[in-house]
Design a protein around this motif. Structure first.
Motif, PDB file in Angstrom:
ATOM      1  N   LEU A   1      12.731  11.834  35.900  1.00 34.29           N
ATOM      2  CA  LEU A   1      13.331  12.574  37.004  1.00 34.29           C
ATOM      3  C   LEU A   1      14.604  11.920  37.538  1.00 34.29           C
ATOM      4  O   LEU A   1      15.399  12.573  38.220  1.00 34.29           O
ATOM      5  CB  LEU A   1      12.321  12.714  38.148  1.00 34.29           C
ATOM      6  N   LYS A   2      14.794  10.626  37.259  1.00 38.03           N
ATOM      7  CA  LYS A   2      15.978   9.903  37.744  1.00 38.03           C
ATOM      8  C   LYS A   2      16.090   9.947  39.275  1.00 38.03           C
ATOM      9  O   LYS A   2      17.186  10.043  39.840  1.00 38.03           O
ATOM     10  CB  LYS A   2      17.262  10.468  37.117  1.00 38.03           C
ATOM     11  N   THR A   3      14.938   9.877  39.937  1.00 38.09           N
ATOM     12  CA  THR A   3      14.905   9.831  41.388  1.00 38.09           C
ATOM     13  C   THR A   3      14.107   8.608  41.821  1.00 38.09           C
ATOM     14  O   THR A   3      13.359   8.017  41.034  1.00 38.09           O
ATOM     15  CB  THR A   3      14.263  11.094  41.980  1.00 38.09           C
ATOM     16  N   GLU A   4      14.251   8.243  43.079  1.00 34.72           N
ATOM     17  CA  GLU A   4      13.567   7.060  43.589  1.00 34.72           C
ATOM     18  C   GLU A   4      12.061   7.262  43.650  1.00 34.72           C
ATOM     19  O   GLU A   4      11.281   6.345  43.404  1.00 34.72           O
ATOM     20  CB  GLU A   4      14.108   6.709  44.974  1.00 34.72           C
ATOM     21  N   PHE A   5      11.626   8.471  43.986  1.00 33.35           N
ATOM     22  CA  PHE A   5      10.202   8.783  44.018  1.00 33.35           C
ATOM     23  C   PHE A   5       9.997  10.235  43.595  1.00 33.35           C
ATOM     24  O   PHE A   5      10.930  11.051  43.610  1.00 33.35           O
ATOM     25  CB  PHE A   5       9.584   8.501  45.394  1.00 33.35           C
ATOM     26  N   PHE A   6       8.770  10.589  43.205  1.00 32.32           N
ATOM     27  CA  PHE A   6       8.488  11.854  42.538  1.00 32.32           C
ATOM     28  C   PHE A   6       8.892  13.063  43.383  1.00 32.32           C
ATOM     29  O   PHE A   6       9.478  14.035  42.880  1.00 32.32           O
ATOM     30  CB  PHE A   6       6.983  11.933  42.204  1.00 32.32           C
ATOM     31  N   LEU A   7       8.579  13.044  44.673  1.00 28.19           N
ATOM     32  CA  LEU A   7       8.817  14.204  45.536  1.00 28.19           C
ATOM     33  C   LEU A   7      10.119  14.102  46.330  1.00 28.19           C
ATOM     34  O   LEU A   7      10.272  14.740  47.364  1.00 28.19           O
ATOM     35  CB  LEU A   7       7.632  14.406  46.480  1.00 28.19           C
ATOM     36  N   GLU A   8      11.055  13.312  45.821  1.00 31.11           N
ATOM     37  CA  GLU A   8      12.342  13.196  46.499  1.00 31.11           C
ATOM     38  C   GLU A   8      13.034  14.553  46.595  1.00 31.11           C
ATOM     39  O   GLU A   8      13.650  14.887  47.608  1.00 31.11           O
ATOM     40  CB  GLU A   8      13.238  12.205  45.760  1.00 31.11           C
ATOM     41  N   ARG A   9      12.940  15.347  45.530  1.00 31.41           N
ATOM     42  CA  ARG A   9      13.563  16.677  45.495  1.00 31.41           C
ATOM     43  C   ARG A   9      12.586  17.736  44.990  1.00 31.41           C
ATOM     44  O   ARG A   9      12.990  18.751  44.430  1.00 31.41           O
ATOM     45  CB  ARG A   9      14.823  16.641  44.626  1.00 31.41           C
ATOM     46  N   ARG A  10      11.292  17.473  45.189  1.00 30.75           N
ATOM     47  CA  ARG A  10      10.252  18.369  44.665  1.00 30.75           C
ATOM     48  C   ARG A  10       9.172  18.611  45.697  1.00 30.75           C
ATOM     49  O   ARG A  10       9.039  17.872  46.667  1.00 30.75           O
ATOM     50  CB  ARG A  10       9.602  17.755  43.408  1.00 30.75           C
ATOM     51  N   GLU A  11       8.356  19.639  45.434  1.00 28.40           N
ATOM     52  CA  GLU A  11       7.115  19.908  46.146  1.00 28.40           C
ATOM     53  C   GLU A  11       6.010  20.030  45.100  1.00 28.40           C
ATOM     54  O   GLU A  11       6.294  20.178  43.903  1.00 28.40           O
ATOM     55  CB  GLU A  11       7.221  21.196  46.966  1.00 28.40           C
ATOM     56  N   ILE A  12       4.736  19.976  45.529  1.00 30.85           N
ATOM     57  CA  ILE A  12       3.643  19.950  44.567  1.00 30.85           C
ATOM     58  C   ILE A  12       2.388  20.560  45.182  1.00 30.85           C
ATOM     59  O   ILE A  12       2.166  20.465  46.399  1.00 30.85           O
ATOM     60  CB  ILE A  12       3.373  18.496  44.099  1.00 30.85           C
ATOM     61  N   GLY A  13       1.597  21.211  44.338  1.00 28.51           N
ATOM     62  CA  GLY A  13       0.309  21.739  44.751  1.00 28.51           C
ATOM     63  C   GLY A  13      -0.784  21.214  43.844  1.00 28.51           C
ATOM     64  O   GLY A  13      -0.634  21.220  42.614  1.00 28.51           O
ATOM     65  N   PHE A  14      -1.882  20.733  44.424  1.00 32.45           N
ATOM     66  CA  PHE A  14      -3.034  20.205  43.691  1.00 32.45           C
ATOM     67  C   PHE A  14      -4.229  21.130  43.882  1.00 32.45           C
ATOM     68  O   PHE A  14      -4.495  21.589  44.996  1.00 32.45           O
ATOM     69  CB  PHE A  14      -3.437  18.818  44.205  1.00 32.45           C
ATOM     70  N   VAL A  15      -4.995  21.363  42.801  1.00 32.39           N
ATOM     71  CA  VAL A  15      -6.273  22.078  42.892  1.00 32.39           C
ATOM     72  C   VAL A  15      -7.325  21.248  42.177  1.00 32.39           C
ATOM     73  O   VAL A  15      -7.117  20.825  41.026  1.00 32.39           O
ATOM     74  CB  VAL A  15      -6.204  23.475  42.247  1.00 32.39           C
ATOM     75  N   ASN A  16      -8.444  21.023  42.832  1.00 34.32           N
ATOM     76  CA  ASN A  16      -9.564  20.318  42.200  1.00 34.32           C
ATOM     77  C   ASN A  16     -10.416  21.346  41.459  1.00 34.32           C
ATOM     78  O   ASN A  16     -10.981  22.252  42.075  1.00 34.32           O
ATOM     79  CB  ASN A  16     -10.400  19.596  43.256  1.00 34.32           C
ATOM     80  N   ILE A  17     -10.527  21.218  40.139  1.00 31.25           N
ATOM     81  CA  ILE A  17     -11.274  22.200  39.352  1.00 31.25           C
ATOM     82  C   ILE A  17     -12.669  21.710  38.988  1.00 31.25           C
ATOM     83  O   ILE A  17     -13.405  22.413  38.291  1.00 31.25           O
ATOM     84  CB  ILE A  17     -10.509  22.605  38.079  1.00 31.25           C
ATOM     85  N   ALA A  18     -13.048  20.520  39.443  1.00 31.39           N
ATOM     86  CA  ALA A  18     -14.355  19.947  39.099  1.00 31.39           C
ATOM     87  C   ALA A  18     -15.292  19.985  40.297  1.00 31.39           C
ATOM     88  O   ALA A  18     -14.872  20.161  41.443  1.00 31.39           O
ATOM     89  CB  ALA A  18     -14.186  18.509  38.613  1.00 31.39           C
ATOM     90  N   SER A  19     -16.578  19.781  40.022  1.00 30.81           N
ATOM     91  CA  SER A  19     -17.563  19.741  41.109  1.00 30.81           C
ATOM     92  C   SER A  19     -17.478  18.444  41.906  1.00 30.81           C
ATOM     93  O   SER A  19     -17.824  18.401  43.083  1.00 30.81           O
ATOM     94  CB  SER A  19     -18.977  19.905  40.543  1.00 30.81           C
ATOM     95  N   GLY A  20     -17.005  17.370  41.266  1.00 32.28           N
ATOM     96  CA  GLY A  20     -16.829  16.107  41.972  1.00 32.28           C
ATOM     97  C   GLY A  20     -15.687  16.175  42.971  1.00 32.28           C
ATOM     98  O   GLY A  20     -14.623  16.725  42.678  1.00 32.28           O
ATOM     99  N   GLU A  21     -15.881  15.611  44.158  1.00 28.58           N
ATOM    100  CA  GLU A  21     -14.864  15.694  45.205  1.00 28.58           C
ATOM    101  C   GLU A  21     -13.700  14.752  44.943  1.00 28.58           C
ATOM    102  O   GLU A  21     -13.876  13.648  44.404  1.00 28.58           O
ATOM    103  CB  GLU A  21     -15.482  15.386  46.568  1.00 28.58           C
ATOM    104  N   ALA A  22     -12.515  15.191  45.344  1.00 26.08           N
ATOM    105  CA  ALA A  22     -11.298  14.396  45.205  1.00 26.08           C
ATOM    106  C   ALA A  22     -10.849  13.888  46.557  1.00 26.08           C
ATOM    107  O   ALA A  22     -11.087  14.520  47.594  1.00 26.08           O
ATOM    108  CB  ALA A  22     -10.194  15.231  44.570  1.00 26.08           C
ATOM    109  N   ILE A  23     -10.187  12.730  46.543  1.00 28.09           N
ATOM    110  CA  ILE A  23      -9.512  12.203  47.729  1.00 28.09           C
ATOM    111  C   ILE A  23      -8.045  12.008  47.364  1.00 28.09           C
ATOM    112  O   ILE A  23      -7.724  11.269  46.424  1.00 28.09           O
ATOM    113  CB  ILE A  23     -10.121  10.862  48.184  1.00 28.09           C
ATOM    114  N   ILE A  24      -7.162  12.690  48.080  1.00 25.01           N
ATOM    115  CA  ILE A  24      -5.723  12.552  47.858  1.00 25.01           C
ATOM    116  C   ILE A  24      -5.116  11.923  49.108  1.00 25.01           C
ATOM    117  O   ILE A  24      -5.246  12.461  50.219  1.00 25.01           O
ATOM    118  CB  ILE A  24      -5.060  13.897  47.554  1.00 25.01           C
ATOM    119  N   THR A  25      -4.474  10.769  48.914  1.00 27.50           N
ATOM    120  CA  THR A  25      -3.840  10.061  50.025  1.00 27.50           C
ATOM    121  C   THR A  25      -2.342  10.325  49.979  1.00 27.50           C
ATOM    122  O   THR A  25      -1.675  10.022  48.992  1.00 27.50           O
ATOM    123  CB  THR A  25      -4.128   8.555  49.949  1.00 27.50           C
ATOM    124  N   VAL A  26      -1.822  10.921  51.060  1.00 29.31           N
ATOM    125  CA  VAL A  26      -0.417  11.324  51.139  1.00 29.31           C
ATOM    126  C   VAL A  26       0.263  10.481  52.216  1.00 29.31           C
ATOM    127  O   VAL A  26       0.013  10.656  53.407  1.00 29.31           O
ATOM    128  CB  VAL A  26      -0.316  12.822  51.482  1.00 29.31           C
TER     129      VAL A  26
END
Length: 277
Positions: A65-90
């Motif tokens: 991406l040639k940026t300092e961090f992934f979301l410098e010029r982006r947005e993102i959506g996550f979906v958990n498709i498994a029965s196990g729970e996810a923890i996302i730290t933002v």
């Protein structure tokens, strides 16, 4: 990160099966304690999967991406498709996702960490990221709170539940749109009549299929259709000129996501089955 370049429809109609799969099918997204990502030049969307188990995973790709961090010029959506729970730290704030829950993270967030609540029952996080010129706040939406439409019927084998999540009347984003469609038992067809939307690309993730089941994903220009045989937890890159519909050997679910010009769910040009060749 794997790079996929855009394909002209005049070229695509000459591809054999292997070439179609190499350009449009993403066969592997989920592997224990790894992140897999594909960068497509179709509206520059990034399609990925992560399966954290024993350790936390990060979303990073500075070399591509040639940026300092992934979301410098982006947005993102996550979906958990498994029965196990996810923890996302933002940026230090934790969000828990059950099955089919969605988390949107906007432009400017510096750190995203992905974990499973129980390593013995790991989450599977599918994500799509689009370019963004404006920042929107991080928001979680449980599947029970999605904007749900009930479509189709048993008579046409396409009775399904369409859950809109990232859209103008749900979680607001810069341009990324995303939803989850679940077919009822006995129904196998999705998105019929088919359509194209020349102002946006679309990505599909097919999931909740048995190991021996397959989806025959229809693609191509309406007068030059082709198909891809898709297994569980595989994704499709659908360019703006292509139809995108499919039929399975059993019922299934899929996540659809779009990026491009217009920010409206109904921006599409319908193609009836009688128009397809």
């Amino acid at each position: 990160m794997e790079i996929r370049h855009s394909v002209h429809p005049s070229d695509a109609k000459h591809y054999d099966t292997a070439q179609l799969r190499n350009h449009f099918l993403i066969e592997k997204l989920f592997e224990a304690d790894k992140v897999h990502m594909v960068y497509t030049h179709e509206d520059r969307m990034i399609i990925g999967g992560a399966q954290p188990a024993k350790e936390a995973l990060s979303i990073e790709e500075p070399d591509t991406l040639k940026t300092e961090f992934f979301l410098e010029r982006r947005e993102i959506g996550f979906v958990n498709i498994a029965s196990g729970e996810a923890i996302i730290t933002v940026d230090g704030e934790k969000h828990e996702l059950g099955k089919l829950d969605t988390l949107y993270v906007g432009k400017g967030v510096r750190e995203v960490k992905l974990e499973s609540k129980d390593a013995a029952n790991p989450a599977k996080l599918y994500f799509c990221s689009a370019l963004a010129h404006a920042a929107y706040p991080t928001r979680k939406l449980a599947i029970a709170d999605a904007d749900t439409r009930y479509l189709g019927s048993q008579l046409t084998s396409n009775e399904r539940e369409l859950n809109r999540v990232l859209h103008a009347d749900g979680i607001n984003t810069c341009q990324l749109m995303l939803g989850i469609t679940v077919l009822k038992p006995g129904s196998v067809w999705n998105t019929m009549p088919s359509h194209v939307h020349d102002r946006r690309m679309e990505a599909y993730l097919y999931f909740d299929l048995n190991d021996d089941a397959r989806v025959f994903h229809m693609m191509g220009e309406p007068e030059e259709t082709r198909h891809l045989v898709v297994a569980n937890e595989q994704a499709i890159i659908s360019p703006p000129w292509s139809i995108h519909s499919g039929v399975g050997t059993s019922n299934y679910a899929f996540i659809w996501s779009m990026a491009g010009e217009n920010y409206t769910f109904d921006d599409m040009d319908t193609r009836q089955a009688s128009d397809l060749k």
